[in-house]
Design a protein around this motif. Sequence first.
Motif, PDB file in Angstrom:
ATOM      1  N   ARG A 160      45.141  35.855  49.245  1.00  0.00           N
ATOM      2  CA  ARG A 160      43.866  35.999  48.338  1.00  0.00           C
ATOM      3  C   ARG A 160      42.899  34.947  48.597  1.00  0.00           C
ATOM      4  N   GLN A 161      43.472  33.741  48.862  1.00  0.00           N
ATOM      5  CA  GLN A 161      42.391  32.603  49.227  1.00  0.00           C
ATOM      6  C   GLN A 161      41.658  32.450  50.263  1.00  0.00           C
TER       7      GLN A 161
ATOM      8  N   GLY B   5      36.721  37.102  50.902  1.00  0.00           N
ATOM      9  CA  GLY B   5      35.761  36.130  51.348  1.00  0.00           C
ATOM     10  C   GLY B   5      34.948  36.660  52.319  1.00  0.00           C
TER      11      GLY B   5
ATOM     12  N   TYR C 144      38.627  31.141  52.979  1.00  0.00           N
ATOM     13  CA  TYR C 144      37.678  30.534  52.147  1.00  0.00           C
ATOM     14  C   TYR C 144      36.934  29.568  53.056  1.00  0.00           C
TER      15      TYR C 144
ATOM     16  N   GLU D  19      35.876  32.459  42.009  1.00  0.00           N
ATOM     17  CA  GLU D  19      34.683  31.883  42.646  1.00  0.00           C
ATOM     18  C   GLU D  19      34.174  32.413  43.554  1.00  0.00           C
TER      19      GLU D  19
ATOM     20  N   TRP E 211      34.717  33.586  48.995  1.00  0.00           N
ATOM     21  CA  TRP E 211      35.427  34.137  47.615  1.00  0.00           C
ATOM     22  C   TRP E 211      36.935  33.418  47.409  1.00  0.00           C
ATOM     23  N   ARG E 212      37.276  33.012  46.143  1.00  0.00           N
ATOM     24  CA  ARG E 212      38.735  32.606  46.172  1.00  0.00           C
ATOM     25  C   ARG E 212      38.978  32.693  44.558  1.00  0.00           C
ATOM     26  N   GLN E 213      40.346  32.650  44.421  1.00  0.00           N
ATOM     27  CA  GLN E 213      40.972  32.610  42.959  1.00  0.00           C
ATOM     28  C   GLN E 213      41.506  31.107  42.819  1.00  0.00           C
TER      29      GLN E 213
END
Lengths: 232, 254
Positions: B69-70, B251, B73, A190, A228-230
């Motif tokens: 990875r997140q 992000g 956000y 996203e 952005w994130r998965q």
Amino acid sequence: MRQAACKSAAFRRQRGITLLTGLVLLAAISLLALVATSSMVLQLRMAGNFEDKQLALQNSSLAVIQGEGFLYSIGHDGRAPECQVGCFNLPLSAIIHPPLDVPAFPEYEDPNWWRSKAVDAALDPLSGMRVESASAKGADPPRFLIEEVYFDPLTGVSVAADAPPVKGIGYYRVLGRGSGQGAAAVAVTESIVARPWQADALPGAGIRDANEFCAGFRPWYDCGRMAWRQRR
Amino acid sequence: MLPGSTEIFPERGMSLVELLLAMLIGAILLIGLVQIVAGARSSFRLQEGMAELQENGRFAVDSLANVLRQSPYTPEPWQNATEQTGFTPETRDAVSSKGDRLAIRTWSELNCYGSANPATDANGRPRFYLMESILSLSSSGNLAHTCRYGPGASQFITQVLNQGLLENVDAFQALYAEDEDMDGQSDHWVKGGLWLDQARISGLQIAVLVRTDQAVTDGIPKSYTLLDRVINAPADGRLRRVYTYSQALRGRQG
């Protein structure tokens, strides 16, 4: 005669033992080979799953990039100015969803839901032509989905004199879904993208690159990927 | 005794010399066999150790990627930030002889266990709360994860405390890519906490030195380079390998 018979019997016994020993050894070697093969098959499957997971992630990222590119390619006359809800006409209204039209956790929706709501990233959503840059291998084609999550009309905001005239900034959630070679490996990513709308300006269609599109709006306005994130 | 029986079985019975000779040959063969078996066993243990290292390395990279990875956000980037996301001041270089500590914050509607936040907004959707993940090495050589979750930094609840992610880790190092002039290109690598502005960190590099659980080789001391640091490993016969992993903070990409 008797001596010959005894010798013959002894030889027959010897051949029997050789055969038996050979069979036992062969069975042992076969067992070892079987164990080694099964271990190798397991390793191969693990590596395959890992590769499939990476492929799914790549495909979902590709779908997001295609979705973002599509958003920048829409002309400035594509969205009704100073509008808050239902601001896109067909066919854009079928591609860009209004706020809250997408469930809280779309990553767990089934492939049929994605087929009905999202756009095949390998095809141009308006013309249906194949997009060359979006060739991806996977069980399901990568798909993207766009949701307008917020629109800032910029009323009451003072901007610099040299800033381009902008009628508002739309913030869009772009969701991308990709799968690996097997349908079980699925990734959903996203991004949240800001796109200024400039009703008085040129349509600007055809621009698919964020940096190129945003060059005329930075640093005065939010433009491009903001988050952005998965998700899966 | 039957007449002529010695002719039928002429090989019956062995002399002492024959027996000693056979034992000698047997012993030589046995010594050779034992050496081959020992070599094969040692080779098997080495292969097993390497497989263990590979598996641990892959798991370490996967676990770190899941956390990083997140981050960072932001679900509503149009609003002025009330809470700082990204790396927190707890991120430090060389907090122990084993390495660094990494602490990062992000907004998430899922708590530290991966469950949806029971607190909902006006639309009935899970609220986004701040999540802080801290990664560091324990004194016993475990890469540990602490996770805190709450509406804001002042209301954090620790949901996961020093959960072991990976055992048998000798060192954990991190370097951060800083985009000083904000032109979208990283300008230099800095150590944890030594950046000009954490909001300008666009990515990071992580290195972990993992070792096997048991000794599998001859104990030879060896040095390993983890990013900007050299680690001297003891001669304990354990196999070691360095895994390096790079992650862009996506992000923050424009």
